[in-house]
Design an enzyme around this catalytic site. Structure first.
Site, PDB file in Angstrom:
ATOM      1  N   ASP A   1       0.835  -1.196   0.000  1.00  0.00           N
ATOM      2  CA  ASP A   1       0.000   0.000   0.000  1.00  0.00           C
ATOM      3  C   ASP A   1       0.871   1.248   0.000  1.00  0.00           C
ATOM      4  O   ASP A   1       1.548   1.543   0.989  1.00  0.00           O
ATOM      5  CB  ASP A   1      -0.905  -0.012   1.229  1.00  0.00           C
TER       6      ASP A   1
ATOM      7  N   ASP B   1      -2.402   5.488  -6.255  1.00  0.00           N
ATOM      8  CA  ASP B   1      -2.486   4.696  -5.027  1.00  0.00           C
ATOM      9  C   ASP B   1      -2.546   3.211  -5.353  1.00  0.00           C
ATOM     10  O   ASP B   1      -3.511   2.736  -5.949  1.00  0.00           O
ATOM     11  CB  ASP B   1      -3.729   5.106  -4.231  1.00  0.00           C
TER      12      ASP B   1
END
Length: 627
Positions: free
Chosen positions: A99, A295
């Site tokens: 992440d 992202d």
């Protein structure tokens, strides 16, 4: 899995000056198309500017080692990609979601009573000789007893993670040139929401922040201030990751990424073209709020309203030959098209090329797999994987945009690079020595503390076998009364994820086991085949053992507790050929009977011909015999 902090405070005290500071995290959870809710992006509120960047000045990718690691799972089927990280001495393995929006790496601790059942056992600090919790100090938040440093993460989709900050040895796998290193991570003692129910063990934070794995390694001068991710293509999944610098390919497309503009990894997007024609938009529309954010933990892409409307209209104008169809989930108003065929490599003949143009004039071309997802219920149908970001003016580019694309996060030079490639062949295409990454398994015996285990997984079948049946015992984290109404659906979901016919999956029995349910299922070859090959059986068992089979939340999480194979029996010559012999005998009998019948018919006709005489035919006189 995409996440965002609701409000996050980390307090640092220096003599009489109190500074309140926040750390970046990710956007909210965006789930795969077959379930869940598609929430719009919610980013954290910042009470002060983010941490200043740290990097190695004028570093050379060749002067520092890097850690090459594999990526697993699939962004659209699982909602995330994971990598494997080993913690402790001896090392304990964990599957962590990569992440770029999170700044902390954490795993469930053995003392955690409010943690879900995940892919791997919880981390056991008492088994690691190198584990050391961080003592309370001025630079961290402390527990109520003022003994240990702690962390607390609150996410926008109402999930959370909290625990103790500790330091231990982290190992990056047997393909890593980077030796195991001590680093700070979170040892969870509580998790809620999606963090509780997800199959992955935890999060590997690659964002900007003191606790980020990348920042810690860079601060120690161990790697260049850079990392790279490469996601697999449609229907492939997996991929590769590199912590540290690599030499960029000569045709890599770069864009500036301003760390002051946003704590997230942003890109300088100015235009979008569909089929070579630019959308009629003011470039400022891509700079709203947090700008254009890249992202890795977000599944799809989310555009501000005017961008989404213009993009959708431009795509639909190019697809007059296709028929519009309903999406796979009636809860969402997906934009889907049927009639495109099932061959992903042929989609570019039907769907247009989409170009993203950056401020420096460089262009990233997106193929259909970078903005479409496959319809799960209609063969040959595809849906737009780009949605409106509510009323949020932020442009959010999720993992779908960069499938089969090497993305280099060059933090040292404040830029991000994109290179279209086949991520399953990344090492060969970059001409890096070594085989593509394979997932190591937990060892049967304790390995040396300085390396990650490399033994063959215990679900790999030796030799070459012909297998007529695979039996698996699975423990489902759902009570028997809740499972029973849905038991008939289970075989269909398993078959779908294994990509086999539902008639090949037989549920043999299921019984309650406390608050869980134990099921036994058998998997048979397709009707046209007598057996599975060794490779196919290995693949099926591995998908269960490595949790690649993803079941809906109705069935909870699962654990493969046992499996068995039934090899195809070695048959005698008669067993192998009895059918041929039988058919040969039948054919011989039929031919013999046919020949005999024809002979009798011919004989009978001959006799009839001989017996017939014309009326006026002369008959020879016969001598009368005396009486």
């Amino acid at each position: 899995m995409a996440r965002a902090f609701l409000i996050q405070l980390i307090t640092f005290t220096f003599t009489i000056i109190l500074t309140v500071q926040s750390s970046p995290s990710t956007s909210p959870l965006l789930r795969p198309p077959h379930g869940g809710s598609r929430q719009s992006m919610l980013l954290p509120l910042f009470l002060s500017r983010p941490n200043p960047r740290r990097h190695l000045q004028r570093s050379d990718p060749q002067t520092h080692p890097n850690a090459r690691m594999g990526l697993y799972d699939d962004l659209l089927r699982n909602g995330y990609y994971t990598t494997r990280l080993w913690i402790g001495t001896p090392p304990q393995m964990f599957a962590l979601i990569v992440d770029t929006g999170s700044t902390v790496t954490y795993v469930p601790c053995s003392t955690c009573e409010q943690c879900g059942r995940h892919q791997d056992p919880k981390f056991e600090p008492e088994l690691s000789s190198t584990y050391q919790p961080l003592q309370c100090n001025l630079d961290c938040n402390c527990d109520s007893e003022k003994v240990h440093c702690v962390y607390d993460r609150q996410y926008a989709e109402m999930s959370s993670s909290s625990g103790v900050l500790a330091e231990d040895v982290l190992s990056f796998g047997n393909l890593s040139d980077l030796q195991p290193q001590r680093a700070v991570f979170g040892c969870e003692n509580q998790e809620t929401g999606d963090l509780y129910s997800q199959r992955a063990d935890g999060i590997m934070g690659l964002g900007r922040g003191d606790l980020s794995i990348v920042d810690q390694l860079v601060e120690k001068g161990l790697i260049n201030d850079s990392f790279s991710l490469c996601y697999g293509g449609m229907d492939i999944g997996g991929g590769a990751m590199v912590l540290g610098g690599i030499s960029p390919p000569i045709d890599m497309v770069f864009t500036q990424s301003d760390p002051v503009r946003s704590p997230y990894y942003n890109v300088d997007l100015k235009e979008i073209h569909v089929a070579g024609k630019p959308l009629m938009l003011n470039p400022i529309v891509f700079d709203g709020r947090h700008g254009t954010v890249l992202d890795s933990g977000t599944t799809y892409a989310y555009f501000p309203e005017p961008v989404f409307v213009a993009f959708k209209d431009a795509i639909m104008k190019e697809l007059n030959s296709l028929q519009k169809t309903h999406g796979p989930d009636p809860n969402f108003n997906d934009i889907c098209f049927s009639g495109a065929g099932s061959d992903v490599s042929e989609l570019s003949k039907t769907f247009p090329v989409v170009d993203m143009v950056f401020g420096n004039g460089q262009k990233l071309s997106l193929s259909p797999e970078n903005y479409l997802f496959r319809h799960s219920k209609v063969r040959g149908a595809y849906c737009l994987g780009i949605f409106q970001n509510g009323k949020d003016p932020t442009t959010l580019l999720g993992g779908i945009i960069v499938r089969n694309t090497l993305v280099m996060y060059d933090r040292e030079h404040s830029k991000i690079g994109f290179w279209k490639t086949n991520c399953s062949e990344l090492w060969e295409r970059l001409q890096i020595s070594g085989a593509p990454p394979q997932m190591p398994s937990a060892p049967d015996r304790e390995p040396p503390p300085t390396i990650a285990p490399t033994q063959v997984p215990d679900h790999v079948l030796p030799g070459e076998l012909q297998i007529k049946q695979i039996t698996c015992d699975m423990l489902l984290n759902v009570s028997y009364p809740n499972l029973k109404p849905h038991i008939t659906e289970l075989a269909e979901f398993i078959a779908y994820d294994l990509r086999i016919n539902s008639s090949q999956v037989h549920l043999m029995n299921f019984t309650p086991s406390g608050n869980d349910s134990l099921i036994r299922l058998a998997i048979f070859p397709a009707g046209s085949s007598d057996y599975f090959s060794n490779a196919t059986a290995n693949s099926i068992i591995a998908q269960f053992a490595e949790h690649h089979v993803q079941l809906p939340g109705t069935f909870g999480s699962y654990q493969l507790v046992g499996w068995n194979i039934e090899p195809l029996e070695k048959r005698t010559w008669w067993q192998q050929n009895y059918l041929v012999v039988f058919l040969a005998v039948v054919v011989t009998i039929i031919i013999g009977l046919s020949a005999s019948g024809m002979w009798f018919i011919w004989r009978h006709r001959q006799q009839m011909l001989n017996a017939y005489k014309p009326v006026n035919a002369a008959v020879p006189e016969q001598e009368l015999q005396p009486i």
